[in-house]
Design an enzyme around this catalytic site. Structure first.
Site, mmCIF file in Angstrom:
data_model
loop_
_atom_site.group_PDB
_atom_site.id
_atom_site.type_symbol
_atom_site.label_atom_id
_atom_site.label_comp_id
_atom_site.label_asym_id
_atom_site.label_seq_id
_atom_site.Cartn_x
_atom_site.Cartn_y
_atom_site.Cartn_z
ATOM 1 C CB CYS A 129 8.706 52.570 35.286
ATOM 2 S SG CYS A 129 9.689 51.818 34.857
ATOM 3 C CG HIS A 242 12.378 55.939 35.702
ATOM 4 N ND1 HIS A 242 13.798 55.215 36.177
ATOM 5 C CD2 HIS A 242 11.976 54.881 34.811
ATOM 6 C CE1 HIS A 242 13.775 53.839 35.421
ATOM 7 N NE2 HIS A 242 12.426 53.505 35.028
#
Ligand code: A2P
Length: 333
Positions: A129, A242
């Site tokens: 990710c 994130h």
């Protein structure tokens, strides 16, 4: 042409996000099979207003399936991806199990969709990710001026550790607020009111494996083994999305205005870049949305000619489920 799709890990955090995305997107679906471990067999999930029953994964699960998106961890993927591929399914795998296999393409559609057409093992790997959102932001700069080095610090959300980690964090917050003992649980430490670095460690280098993934995957996706990546990965008490601070050295000097122009025109990127007016990407506003948000684009005060920027994206979406769906759409729809 309608695609027969299986999701292995349908009950997990990424699996649930996949279902939400598939409900909303235009990928033409034939059959949809929801697979998980025997623990979840018989569990019912909703999809487009209908009840679907989760099946325990078995070799027969992949008969007649065109595309199987896996999000059930590395061990499960190592066991089941070859079986699914032997039944003729193209596996798009979210785990790290196959990413660095030279016979498995590692694909971010904005960077290298075409690499996904050559797949000798019948498997395409979805990158980590943190790598995905970073390479989407680096790609236009790399094409224009060649990325030589990136220093990256991540601020990673808990949802990347799975559905059980989110529940554990919420219980930690409650316990910490009440002055009770906090159970480390699947987070392997207290994240409530804290930061953690708890991915597995490569003892030889002292780096976390999460960090080394960013080093190696970036080179493979951008097709340039000379790119240097200096990473630090940190888990922060944020549920979704994130964030990353990037410090970038290019093959030639680039000013912020040029970088802004390149990034604004690049696929998958939304600029939120008016810092003087208080506009910059945050995980709270990125959560539940598709783009890679880029802001705070500035000339590096510590390295003339270089750049710094701030990159935020929903790790379950672009960092996992959305990237997998975009691969399926790009190659099979
Ligand atoms: P289950 O719910 O039956 O355990 P997360 O990353 O959110 O923890 O989710 C992991 C997903 O992977 C879940 O859907 C989980 O199913 C599935 N999974 C884990 N281990 C296996 C396994 N051995 N076989 C099949 N599915 C698995």
């Amino acid at each position: 042409m309608a695609i027969n799709l299986a999701i292995l890990g349908a009950t997990g955090a990424v699996g649930q996000e996949l279902l939400r995305l598939l409900e909303a997107r235009a990928l033409p679906l034939g059959e949809l099979r929801l697979l998980a471990s025997p623990r979840s067999a018989g569990r019912q999930l909703q999809f487009r207003g209908e009840t679907r029953t989760v099946q325990a994964v078995s070799p027969e699960s992949f008969e007649g399936i065109d595309v199987a998106i896996f999000s059930a961890g590395g061990g499960t993927s190592r066991e089941w991806a070859p079986i699914a591929a032997s039944k003729g399914a193209c596996v798009i795998d979210n785990s790290s199990a196959w990413r660095m296999d030279p016979e498995v393409p590692l694909v971010v559609p904005e960077c290298n969709l075409e690499a996904g057409r050559a797949r000798p093992k019948g498997i395409i790997a979805n990158p980590n990710c943190s790598t995905i959102q970073m390479v989407v932001a680096l790609k236009p700069l790399h094409d224009a001026a060649g990325v030589k080095r990136v220093v990256v610090a991540t601020y990673q959300a808990i949802s990347g550790a799975g559905a059980r980690a989110i529940e554990a964090f919420q219980e930690q917050c409650r316990a910490a607020a009440n002055g009770e003992a906090v159970d480390p649980g699947p987070l392997k430490g207290q994240l409530a009111q804290n930061l953690l670095m708890h991915w597995s460690v490569d003892e030889a280098s002292g780096y976390q494996e999460e960090e080394l993934k960013m080093v190696h995957e970036t080179r493979k996706i951008l097709g340039d083994e000379s790119i240097q990546v200096s990473p630090t990965a940190v888990r922060v008490p944020v549920l979704h999305a994130h964030s990353e601070s990037l410090t970038i050295e290019l093959g030639r000097p680039m000013d912020a205005a040029e970088a802004r122009t390149l990034l604004a025109a690049a696929p998958g990127i939304t600029l939120v870049d008016d810092f003087a007016a208080g506009a910059y990407p945050t995980p709270l506003t990125a959560a539940g949305t598709d783009p890679v948000y880029v802001g705070r684009i500035r000339e590096d005060v510590g390295n003339p000619g270089g750049l710094q920027m701030w990159v935020v994206s929903d790790n379950l979406r672009k960092g996992a489920a959305l990237n997998a769906v975009q691969i399926a759409e790009g190659l099979f729809a």
